[in-house]
Design an enzyme around this catalytic site. Structure first.
Site, PDB file in Angstrom:
ATOM      1  N   LYS A  24      46.135  55.323  37.145  1.00 17.89           N
ATOM      2  CA  LYS A  24      45.389  54.319  36.409  1.00 17.89           C
ATOM      3  C   LYS A  24      44.819  55.231  34.558  1.00 17.89           C
ATOM      4  O   LYS A  24      44.484  54.792  33.769  1.00 17.89           O
ATOM      5  CB  LYS A  24      44.530  53.778  37.179  1.00 17.89           C
ATOM      6  CG  LYS A  24      44.371  52.536  37.827  1.00 17.89           C
ATOM      7  CD  LYS A  24      43.208  52.213  38.677  1.00 17.89           C
ATOM      8  CE  LYS A  24      43.120  52.258  39.838  1.00 17.89           C
ATOM      9  NZ  LYS A  24      43.796  51.748  40.651  1.00 17.89           N
ATOM     10  N   GLU A  71      52.087  47.659  35.862  1.00 18.69           N
ATOM     11  CA  GLU A  71      51.601  46.188  36.014  1.00 18.69           C
ATOM     12  C   GLU A  71      50.400  46.634  37.433  1.00 18.69           C
ATOM     13  O   GLU A  71      49.001  45.791  37.608  1.00 18.69           O
ATOM     14  CB  GLU A  71      52.535  45.648  37.071  1.00 18.69           C
ATOM     15  CG  GLU A  71      52.283  44.109  37.722  1.00 18.69           C
ATOM     16  CD  GLU A  71      51.342  43.034  36.837  1.00 18.69           C
ATOM     17  OE1 GLU A  71      52.392  42.473  35.786  1.00 18.69           O
ATOM     18  OE2 GLU A  71      49.986  43.089  36.943  1.00 18.69           O
ATOM     19  N   ALA A  82      47.455  46.576  42.251  1.00 18.62           N
ATOM     20  CA  ALA A  82      48.546  46.582  42.751  1.00 18.62           C
ATOM     21  C   ALA A  82      49.358  45.833  42.334  1.00 18.62           C
ATOM     22  O   ALA A  82      49.898  45.457  41.752  1.00 18.62           O
ATOM     23  CB  ALA A  82      47.762  46.320  43.801  1.00 18.62           C
ATOM     24  N   LEU A  98      49.837  41.643  42.330  1.00 13.20           N
ATOM     25  CA  LEU A  98      49.223  40.938  41.775  1.00 13.20           C
ATOM     26  C   LEU A  98      49.597  41.195  39.965  1.00 13.20           C
ATOM     27  O   LEU A  98      49.531  41.775  39.822  1.00 13.20           O
ATOM     28  CB  LEU A  98      48.136  40.424  41.726  1.00 13.20           C
ATOM     29  CG  LEU A  98      47.928  40.441  43.234  1.00 13.20           C
ATOM     30  CD1 LEU A  98      45.337  40.154  43.510  1.00 13.20           C
ATOM     31  CD2 LEU A  98      47.693  39.691  43.983  1.00 13.20           C
ATOM     32  N   GLY A 141      43.168  52.995  55.425  1.00 15.47           N
ATOM     33  CA  GLY A 141      43.631  53.436  54.382  1.00 15.47           C
ATOM     34  C   GLY A 141      43.469  52.517  52.919  1.00 15.47           C
ATOM     35  O   GLY A 141      44.030  52.480  52.381  1.00 15.47           O
ATOM     36  N   GLU A 159      40.281  55.689  48.933  1.00 14.37           N
ATOM     37  CA  GLU A 159      40.807  56.452  48.556  1.00 14.37           C
ATOM     38  C   GLU A 159      39.628  57.884  49.478  1.00 14.37           C
ATOM     39  O   GLU A 159      38.820  57.893  50.594  1.00 14.37           O
ATOM     40  CB  GLU A 159      39.243  56.845  46.618  1.00 14.37           C
ATOM     41  CG  GLU A 159      40.031  55.818  45.948  1.00 14.37           C
ATOM     42  CD  GLU A 159      41.194  56.183  45.689  1.00 14.37           C
ATOM     43  OE1 GLU A 159      41.441  56.932  46.111  1.00 14.37           O
ATOM     44  OE2 GLU A 159      42.337  55.478  45.302  1.00 14.37           O
ATOM     45  N   ASP A 211      36.780  53.191  39.694  1.00 10.27           N
ATOM     46  CA  ASP A 211      37.999  52.555  40.035  1.00 10.27           C
ATOM     47  C   ASP A 211      38.297  51.501  39.541  1.00 10.27           C
ATOM     48  O   ASP A 211      39.263  50.624  38.777  1.00 10.27           O
ATOM     49  CB  ASP A 211      38.847  52.550  41.474  1.00 10.27           C
ATOM     50  CG  ASP A 211      39.514  52.482  41.836  1.00 10.27           C
ATOM     51  OD1 ASP A 211      40.530  53.275  41.100  1.00 10.27           O
ATOM     52  OD2 ASP A 211      40.475  51.932  42.042  1.00 10.27           O
ATOM     53  N   LYS A 222      40.030  49.561  36.066  1.00 10.07           N
ATOM     54  CA  LYS A 222      40.576  48.153  35.823  1.00 10.07           C
ATOM     55  C   LYS A 222      40.634  47.662  34.823  1.00 10.07           C
ATOM     56  O   LYS A 222      41.396  46.715  33.920  1.00 10.07           O
ATOM     57  CB  LYS A 222      41.225  47.665  37.432  1.00 10.07           C
ATOM     58  CG  LYS A 222      41.789  48.350  38.530  1.00 10.07           C
ATOM     59  CD  LYS A 222      41.520  47.401  39.838  1.00 10.07           C
ATOM     60  CE  LYS A 222      42.686  48.392  40.917  1.00 10.07           C
ATOM     61  NZ  LYS A 222      41.783  48.118  42.389  1.00 10.07           N
ATOM     62  N   GLY A 262      46.338  48.576  49.193  1.00 14.99           N
ATOM     63  CA  GLY A 262      47.750  49.163  50.381  1.00 14.99           C
ATOM     64  C   GLY A 262      49.044  49.525  50.199  1.00 14.99           C
ATOM     65  O   GLY A 262      49.233  48.574  48.458  1.00 14.99           O
TER      66      GLY A 262
END
Ligand code: ADP
Ligand code: ASP
Ligand code: MG
Length: 816
Positions: free
Chosen positions: A580, A607, A612, A614, A665, A668, A679, A683, A798
């Site tokens: 990003k 994308e 992620a 989507l 997981g 971060e 974060d 986005k 993920g």
């Protein structure tokens, strides 16, 4: 009768000669009478010419000459029964003695003439054919060694002599008459002038010899046996995907070979055309393969063109000046002078204003071209009507050839856009008046890339290759490589995309391999063969390989990697990223990336930087392209925070839930990077920018989730301790929401040019109320979707889903 010509590699080893003998026997079994023409063993002509230069410079040539001699002897010993060996060895010994004497003479004299060059070069064919005539005699019946100098008669243009057809054909027929029921094994390449001195037909000229014999004897076929499966769509050494052609017309073969397809020497077609004799190109090492038939007709192979060839080294000479305008006869004078000085002009372009003429010639002809121009136009040069010719070096020609081009619309467009997309600069363009070819002069360093991209664009080659340089081998990078491997066949079979992992790098090591790193062992290969990693060097390698359809995949979260996008775009390398940071720098840099990608005709896909796997950015683009207007975007774009608020129920502590998110997981390494909202804000910033809002990260309003003490804790462990101490703070928030039958949600919002990320309590009527697990959701309220917003929902974190999103972006890079 059939003429069988065997090239240098077909006579260069015991294995090859066994094949040659089988091929001859096969023809005999079919009742065919044959004549054989052989080249020198491959590399031998070059070696003799090199030894000649060494001799003239007073250097030693004997050691190498003895090596070549021994090579011939070894082959003789491998093939001939003992009682026949002496004869053959004696014959060869005599030839090598003559050659030795010649070289000794040159050494004493200290100079080389064109005449001597041809004389020395001839020994390549003399030695190989003498030797092979003995083998054929032993294995296939009566054979005779035929020195073509006795019947191929030429002028004295040494190095590239012109054949006297009438006389030659007559002499050949006489010769064959005197040799009934024998197989002549004829020296290719060499001939003689009227004084009986040796001349040669030009490098690669053994093919021509075969055609001359074929025409004289009105043979039913001329077979050219070589080391590839016939005439191919391009030079297979440069274009891996080249495939062999079933059929070519004489004209197509001339054009392709003139522009560098070495598989056949261009003049070969001339005698064949005159007598309408088919030429078949076959592979000595794969004789069952049908090869290529060259004849009067061209038949369509389903593509717009037949082949792409190239001349690797050329120079451009540009002649211009005011004196050229309207000067009648200028071109005539220029070309006759060039011809007089023996300059071979490969390609010409002339501006319609007649202000300039550009010639492509071989680099070694440049001094001669200067001389030709200076001699012819001395007056104009002195008067300043003509400028001194300008020369550009280090260039190549690429040419696409095919009879069907005449009727094919859009072909030139495809040719040039393929070059453009690969960042190949074009210095000159020519289209033959026969409309049989389009050619372009390009920089030499781009040749391989140009050939491959034009080949991909012009042949209905079903599969496009992407050369991938993958940076970052963490969770996403590693999963991506695994997914590429698992989907390799599917991608090739269904998406027609082949992914070649040409480079991989992480913070410790990097590895580059043009041929592709094995996807199932990349860790091992990187570990064993990788060099210490350095981002700049990795990128330099990617640029230097200069492969078409190169893609850099950024699987890192590093600002330094993102800063290299400019350089990648400028070298026509597409970028696919899940990082990003690149799009979240200043609005100017975000804009610059997009502009540069557009300017250099490459792709920039990101994308996965919003949700992620989507399809959020894609959908937003589609809405905007179709003229819709975005009124509001609401979103939950942090899978981690979604998960935390969804699991923060009952008696569980907030700290406990955060720990679980980390173990799964989702977070971060430092969960505060998620919980700080930064974060998520990134986005939202990307989405806002995609709508056209020129906003900056500092302008995004972020409401923090964490109390100050948690945010400021020095280590991750200390953070967890502070989180536990702040349990009441979170509990209170939760209870307040529950009391109102609401749930806590961390929601991003873009409306009226303002971007926010805030903690909200939403009730059951809100579309985000029932979000579960680590799902992301985004709702677009637009003019068209004003009353019932468009909603996209699904797992938003993920490695598997993110890597799949990166892979989908990668496949989109494949050129159309
Ligand atoms: P020979 O020694 O048999 O005459 P050459 O080396 O002269 O063989 O010609 C065969 C070579 O030509 C092939 O090995 C290949 O590398 C090269 N080549 C260049 N362009 C083409 C093409 N379009 N099709 C086939 N081969 C080509
Ligand atoms: N031996 C010659 C050359 O190397 C001719 C040929 O191979 O066709 O050019
Ligand atoms: Mg050849």
């Amino acid at each position: 009768m059939k003429i069988l010509k065997f090239g240098g590699t077909s006579v260069g080893s015991v294995e090859a000669i066994s094949k040659l003998l089988n091929i001859v026997q096969d023809q005999q079994q079919q009742g065919q009478s044959v004549a054989i023409v052989c080249s020198a063993i491959s590399g031998v002509t070059d070696t003799y010419l090199r030894l000649l230069t060494e001799a003239a410079s007073g250097n030693d040539y004997l050691r190498v000459l003895r090596e070549v001699e021994q090579r011939h002897y070894e082959i003789v010993r491998a093939f001939l029964e003992i009682k026949r060996q002496n004869n053959a060895l004696l014959g060869l010994k005599m030839l090598f003695n003559e050659l030795d004497d010649l070289l000794a003479g040159v050494r004493a004299l200290g100079e080389v003439s064109a005449r001597i060059k041809d004389k020395v070069a001839a020994y390549g064919e003399l030695c190989s054919n003498l030797m092979i005539s003995h083998f054929v005699d032993q294995h296939c019946g009566r054979a005779v060694f035929a020195d073509a100098r006795q019947f191929i008669k030429t002028d004295s243009s040494y190095g590239n002599a012109r054949v006297n057809d009438g006389l030659t054909y007559q002499l050949i027929r006489n010769y064959f008459k005197q040799q009934p029921n024998t197989i002549p094994v004829i020296t290719g390449f060499i001939a003689s002038n009227d004084k009986g001195e040796t001349t040669t037909l030009g490098r690669g000229g053994s093919d021509y010899t075969a055609a001359i014999i074929g025409a004289a004897m009105e043979a039913e076929e001329i077979q050219i046996w070589t080391d590839v499966d016939g005439f191919m769509t391009s030079d297979p050494r440069l274009v891996k995907k080249a495939f062999s052609l079933h059929n070519l017309s004489y004209n197509e073969a001339i054009e392709l070979s003139y522009f560098g397809a070495k598989v056949i020497y261009p003049p070969t077609m001339r005698p064949a055309i005159a007598r309408n004799i088919p030429i078949v190109i076959k592979n000595t090492f794969n004789p069952g393969f049908p090869g290529t038939l060259i004849g009067p007709q061209s038949s369509s192979n389903g593509s717009l063109i037949k082949g792409i060839s190239s001349i690797p080294a050329i120079s451009l000479v540009n002649i211009q000046g005011s004196g050229m305008v309207g000067l009648t006869g200028f071109s005539g004078r220029l070309f006759s002078s060039l011809a007089h000085f023996g300059v071979n002009v490969i390609l010409i372009t002339q501006a319609s204003s007649e202000h300039s003429i550009t010639l492509a010639i071989s680099p070694q002809d440049v001094p001669l071209a200067y001389q030709a121009i200076e001699t012819e136009f001395e007056y104009e040069l002195v008067k300043g009507q003509l400028n001194k010719p300008e020369v550009e070096n280090e260039l190549s020609i690429i040419a696409a050839v095919g009879e069907n081009m005449r009727n094919a619309k859009g072909l030139a467009g495809k040719f040039f856009s393929a070059l453009g997309r690969s960042g190949v600069n074009i210095s000159a363009i020519a289209q033959g008046s026969s409309e049989l070819n389009i050619s372009a002069v390009i920089e030499k360093q781009d040749l391989r890339k140009a050939l491959n991209s034009v080949h991909d664009a012009l042949f209905l080659s079903p599969v496009k290759t992407l050369h991938v340089f993958s940076c970052g081998t963490g969770k996403i990078g590693g999963t991506l490589l695994k997914q590429i491997m698992e989907n390799y066949e599917h991608l090739e079979g269904h998406r027609h995309v082949r992914i070649n992992l040409a480079g991989v790098s992480n913070t410790k090591k990097m590895l580059i391999n043009r041929e592709g790193i094995n996807l199932s062992h990349w860790q091992q290969e990187l570990g064993e063969h990788g060099e210490p990693s350095n981002l700049d060097t990795f990128i330099e390698h990617a640029i230097a390989l200069n492969l078409p359809n190169s893609v850099f995949v950024d699987n890192t979260a590093s600002a330094v990697v993102a800063q290299s996008y400019d350089k990648l775009f400028k070298h026509n390398i597409s970028v696919v990223t899940c990082n990003k940071i690149g799009n979240c720098g200043s609005f100017d840099s975000y804009n610059r990336y997009k502009k540069l990608a557009g300017k250099y005709g490459v792709d920039y896909w990101y994308e996965t930087t919003a949700g992620a796997g989507l399809p959020i950015i894609k959908t937003l683009h589609d809405l905007l392209i179709s003229g819709d207007e975005v009124l509001r975007i609401e979103a939950i774009l942090s899978g981690t925070i979604s998960f935390i608020f969804n699991e923060f129920k009952g008696d569980r502590s907030f700290a406990d839930v955060v720990r679980e998110a980390q173990e799964k997981g989702f977070t971060e390494p430092d969960p505060r990077d998620d919980l700080s909202g930064l974060d998520f804000a990134r986005k939202m910033l990307i989405l806002a920018r995609e709508t056209g809002l020129p906003t900056e990260l500092q302008e995004v309003q972020i409401q923090p989730i964490l109390p100050k003490n948690c945010q400021e804790a020095p280590t991750v462990e200390a953070f967890y301790e502070e989180l536990e101490k702040s349990e009441d703070y979170f509990k209170e928030m939760k209870q307040k929401a529950e009391a109102e039958n609401k749930t806590l949600r961390y929601i991003g919002n873009l409306e009226n040019g303002v971007v926010k990320v805030e903690l909200m309590m939403v009730d059951a009527s809100h579309p985000f109320f029932s979000l579960s697990g680590s799902d992301n959701i985004v709702s677009f309220t637009t003019n068209r979707y004003r009353f019932n917003p468009m909603v996209i929902k699904g797992p938003g974190a993920g490695a598997e889903v993110t890597a799949a999103g990166v892979l989908a972006d990668l496949v989109r890079v494949a050129p159309q």
